[in-house]
Design a protein around this motif. Structure first.
Motif, PDB file in Angstrom:
ATOM      1  N   ARG A 185      -4.859  15.322   2.571  1.00  0.00           N
ATOM      2  CA  ARG A 185      -3.997  15.234   3.483  1.00  0.00           C
ATOM      3  C   ARG A 185      -2.779  14.603   2.529  1.00  0.00           C
ATOM      4  O   ARG A 185      -1.492  14.680   3.232  1.00  0.00           O
ATOM      5  CB  ARG A 185      -4.193  14.389   4.687  1.00  0.00           C
ATOM      6  CG  ARG A 185      -5.010  15.230   5.734  1.00  0.00           C
ATOM      7  CD  ARG A 185      -5.351  14.391   6.782  1.00  0.00           C
ATOM      8  NE  ARG A 185      -6.110  14.704   7.678  1.00  0.00           N
ATOM      9  CZ  ARG A 185      -6.479  14.189   8.984  1.00  0.00           C
ATOM     10  NH1 ARG A 185      -6.171  12.910   9.222  1.00  0.00           N
ATOM     11  NH2 ARG A 185      -7.322  14.655   9.753  1.00  0.00           N
ATOM     12  N   GLY A 186      -3.027  14.199   1.567  1.00  0.00           N
ATOM     13  CA  GLY A 186      -1.932  13.633   0.735  1.00  0.00           C
ATOM     14  C   GLY A 186      -2.404  12.941  -0.485  1.00  0.00           C
ATOM     15  O   GLY A 186      -3.870  12.757  -0.759  1.00  0.00           O
ATOM     16  N   LEU A 187      -1.862  12.277  -1.309  1.00  0.00           N
ATOM     17  CA  LEU A 187      -2.234  11.485  -2.540  1.00  0.00           C
ATOM     18  C   LEU A 187      -2.977  10.487  -2.255  1.00  0.00           C
ATOM     19  O   LEU A 187      -2.703   9.533  -1.347  1.00  0.00           O
ATOM     20  CB  LEU A 187      -1.012  11.067  -3.395  1.00  0.00           C
ATOM     21  CG  LEU A 187      -0.956  10.743  -4.702  1.00  0.00           C
ATOM     22  CD1 LEU A 187      -1.676  11.664  -5.592  1.00  0.00           C
ATOM     23  CD2 LEU A 187       0.476  10.237  -5.276  1.00  0.00           C
ATOM     24  N   GLY A 188      -4.024  10.102  -2.872  1.00  0.00           N
ATOM     25  CA  GLY A 188      -4.923   9.113  -2.892  1.00  0.00           C
ATOM     26  C   GLY A 188      -5.924   9.244  -1.803  1.00  0.00           C
ATOM     27  O   GLY A 188      -6.664   8.104  -1.442  1.00  0.00           O
TER      28      GLY A 188
ATOM     29  N   THR B 104      -9.242  10.828   0.275  1.00  0.00           N
ATOM     30  CA  THR B 104     -10.812  11.222  -0.009  1.00  0.00           C
ATOM     31  C   THR B 104     -11.208  12.403  -0.853  1.00  0.00           C
ATOM     32  O   THR B 104     -11.694  12.495  -1.736  1.00  0.00           O
ATOM     33  CB  THR B 104     -11.545  11.129   1.263  1.00  0.00           C
ATOM     34  OG1 THR B 104     -11.492   9.936   2.221  1.00  0.00           O
ATOM     35  CG2 THR B 104     -13.309  11.488   1.101  1.00  0.00           C
ATOM     36  N   ALA B 105     -10.598  13.570  -0.408  1.00  0.00           N
ATOM     37  CA  ALA B 105     -10.792  14.922  -0.983  1.00  0.00           C
ATOM     38  C   ALA B 105     -10.213  14.745  -2.339  1.00  0.00           C
ATOM     39  O   ALA B 105     -10.834  15.298  -3.400  1.00  0.00           O
ATOM     40  CB  ALA B 105      -9.887  16.089  -0.088  1.00  0.00           C
ATOM     41  N   GLU B 106      -8.890  13.847  -2.722  1.00  0.00           N
ATOM     42  CA  GLU B 106      -8.475  13.882  -3.829  1.00  0.00           C
ATOM     43  C   GLU B 106      -9.473  13.120  -4.698  1.00  0.00           C
ATOM     44  O   GLU B 106      -9.976  13.514  -5.942  1.00  0.00           O
ATOM     45  CB  GLU B 106      -7.152  13.184  -4.025  1.00  0.00           C
ATOM     46  CG  GLU B 106      -6.617  13.301  -5.342  1.00  0.00           C
ATOM     47  CD  GLU B 106      -5.057  12.596  -5.269  1.00  0.00           C
ATOM     48  OE1 GLU B 106      -5.009  11.493  -5.142  1.00  0.00           O
ATOM     49  OE2 GLU B 106      -4.194  13.502  -5.090  1.00  0.00           O
ATOM     50  N   ALA B 107     -10.220  12.214  -4.368  1.00  0.00           N
ATOM     51  CA  ALA B 107     -11.141  11.232  -5.045  1.00  0.00           C
ATOM     52  C   ALA B 107     -12.551  12.158  -5.457  1.00  0.00           C
ATOM     53  O   ALA B 107     -12.952  12.238  -6.644  1.00  0.00           O
ATOM     54  CB  ALA B 107     -11.678   9.987  -4.318  1.00  0.00           C
ATOM     55  N   VAL B 108     -12.853  12.847  -4.478  1.00  0.00           N
ATOM     56  CA  VAL B 108     -13.857  13.813  -4.756  1.00  0.00           C
ATOM     57  C   VAL B 108     -13.605  14.992  -5.856  1.00  0.00           C
ATOM     58  O   VAL B 108     -14.526  14.995  -6.769  1.00  0.00           O
ATOM     59  CB  VAL B 108     -14.219  14.733  -3.310  1.00  0.00           C
ATOM     60  CG1 VAL B 108     -15.540  15.783  -3.711  1.00  0.00           C
ATOM     61  CG2 VAL B 108     -15.223  13.643  -2.340  1.00  0.00           C
ATOM     62  N   GLU B 109     -12.444  15.523  -6.057  1.00  0.00           N
ATOM     63  CA  GLU B 109     -11.970  16.311  -6.857  1.00  0.00           C
ATOM     64  C   GLU B 109     -12.009  15.691  -8.063  1.00  0.00           C
ATOM     65  O   GLU B 109     -12.355  16.264  -9.273  1.00  0.00           O
ATOM     66  CB  GLU B 109     -10.642  16.875  -6.534  1.00  0.00           C
ATOM     67  CG  GLU B 109     -10.821  17.865  -5.415  1.00  0.00           C
ATOM     68  CD  GLU B 109      -9.195  18.025  -4.685  1.00  0.00           C
ATOM     69  OE1 GLU B 109      -8.306  17.984  -5.655  1.00  0.00           O
ATOM     70  OE2 GLU B 109      -9.015  18.712  -3.995  1.00  0.00           O
ATOM     71  N   ALA B 110     -11.520  14.346  -8.150  1.00  0.00           N
ATOM     72  CA  ALA B 110     -11.307  13.894  -9.505  1.00  0.00           C
ATOM     73  C   ALA B 110     -12.520  13.491 -10.031  1.00  0.00           C
ATOM     74  O   ALA B 110     -12.959  13.722 -11.276  1.00  0.00           O
ATOM     75  CB  ALA B 110     -10.543  12.444  -9.353  1.00  0.00           C
ATOM     76  N   ALA B 111     -13.826  13.119  -9.241  1.00  0.00           N
ATOM     77  CA  ALA B 111     -14.934  12.709  -9.640  1.00  0.00           C
ATOM     78  C   ALA B 111     -15.605  14.017 -10.159  1.00  0.00           C
ATOM     79  O   ALA B 111     -16.449  14.061 -11.300  1.00  0.00           O
ATOM     80  CB  ALA B 111     -15.773  12.003  -8.447  1.00  0.00           C
TER      81      ALA B 111
ATOM     82  N   PRO C 226       0.671  -1.053   0.209  1.00  0.00           N
ATOM     83  CA  PRO C 226      -0.013  -0.029   0.170  1.00  0.00           C
ATOM     84  C   PRO C 226       1.033   1.140  -0.088  1.00  0.00           C
ATOM     85  O   PRO C 226       1.931   1.346   0.676  1.00  0.00           O
ATOM     86  CB  PRO C 226      -0.905   0.090   1.175  1.00  0.00           C
ATOM     87  CG  PRO C 226      -0.676  -1.542   1.663  1.00  0.00           C
ATOM     88  CD  PRO C 226       0.485  -2.097   1.085  1.00  0.00           C
ATOM     89  N   SER C 227       0.424   2.304  -0.631  1.00  0.00           N
ATOM     90  CA  SER C 227       1.305   3.367  -0.869  1.00  0.00           C
ATOM     91  C   SER C 227       0.347   4.600  -1.411  1.00  0.00           C
ATOM     92  O   SER C 227      -0.796   4.235  -1.963  1.00  0.00           O
ATOM     93  CB  SER C 227       2.342   3.331  -1.731  1.00  0.00           C
ATOM     94  OG  SER C 227       1.984   3.172  -3.130  1.00  0.00           O
ATOM     95  N   PRO C 228       0.780   5.776  -1.170  1.00  0.00           N
ATOM     96  CA  PRO C 228      -0.168   7.023  -1.689  1.00  0.00           C
ATOM     97  C   PRO C 228      -0.609   6.681  -3.160  1.00  0.00           C
ATOM     98  O   PRO C 228      -1.574   6.683  -3.873  1.00  0.00           O
ATOM     99  CB  PRO C 228       0.429   8.083  -1.430  1.00  0.00           C
ATOM    100  CG  PRO C 228       1.312   7.930  -0.174  1.00  0.00           C
ATOM    101  CD  PRO C 228       1.728   6.403  -0.410  1.00  0.00           C
TER     102      PRO C 228
END
Length: 175
Positions: free
Chosen positions: A145-148, A150-157, A116-118
């Protein structure tokens, strides 16, 4: 002539209404926090189930089965008669009751990462979003807080114009 036109219009409206009521197979992916504090898991479980009921039983839930929000979602999918699909970010991945839920998944997609990793989580988020019609985010609304995360997933969607439903019940906290 007027009565004939009204009958045709009425039939067309009834057909449209019938099509709107017909259950549509929906693919719902989840992203969410793992570090839910105190009673937050119970609050999240209630809201997730309330949201998913409108799609039950003919829906697919897609999850990485991480502890916290992902596992709450996966259990709700199965309890409501949905089908579970799992995305496993890395070979050495799994926490909490991961194995129990993984065995109940109708489909398992494994990514080629060893640990597992970012980067593994970011790749899993991409596959989640590609595989779904809607993203359910158990998210406190704060920046990534980092790559991978929740916030990043929301932004991508959001960039892809995918519908996103955010759940963060009043009184919810992260550990």
């Amino acid at each position: 002539m007027n009565g004939d036109t009204d009958r045709r219009r009425g039939a067309r409206v009834r057909r449209l209404q019938h099509h709107r009521r017909r259950p549509v197979p929906t693919r719902i992916a989840v992203t969410g926090h793992r570090d839910l504090a105190g009673d937050t898991a119970s609050l999240v479980d209630t809201e997730v189930r309330d949201f998913l009921r409108q799609y039950a039983p003919g829906f697919v839930g897609i999850s990485c089965l991480a502890g916290g929000a992902d596992q709450i979602f996966a259990a709700a999918v199965l309890d409501l008669g949905g089908a579970l699909e799992a995305i496993v970010p890395a070979r050495e991945y799994g926490e909490a009751s991961f194995d129990v839920l993984l065995r109940r998944a109708r489909e398992i997609r494994r990514l080629p990462f060893e640990t597992p990793s970012p980067h593994a989580y970011a790749a899993a988020n991409e596959l989640l979003i590609e595989s779904a019609d809607l993203l359910l985010a158990v998210w406190d609304g704060f920046p990534a807080r980092g790559l991978g995360g929740t916030a990043e997933a929301v932004e991508a969607a959001t960039r892809r114009r995918m519908p996103v439903r955010v759940i963060w019940p009043p009184g919810a906290n992260r550990a």
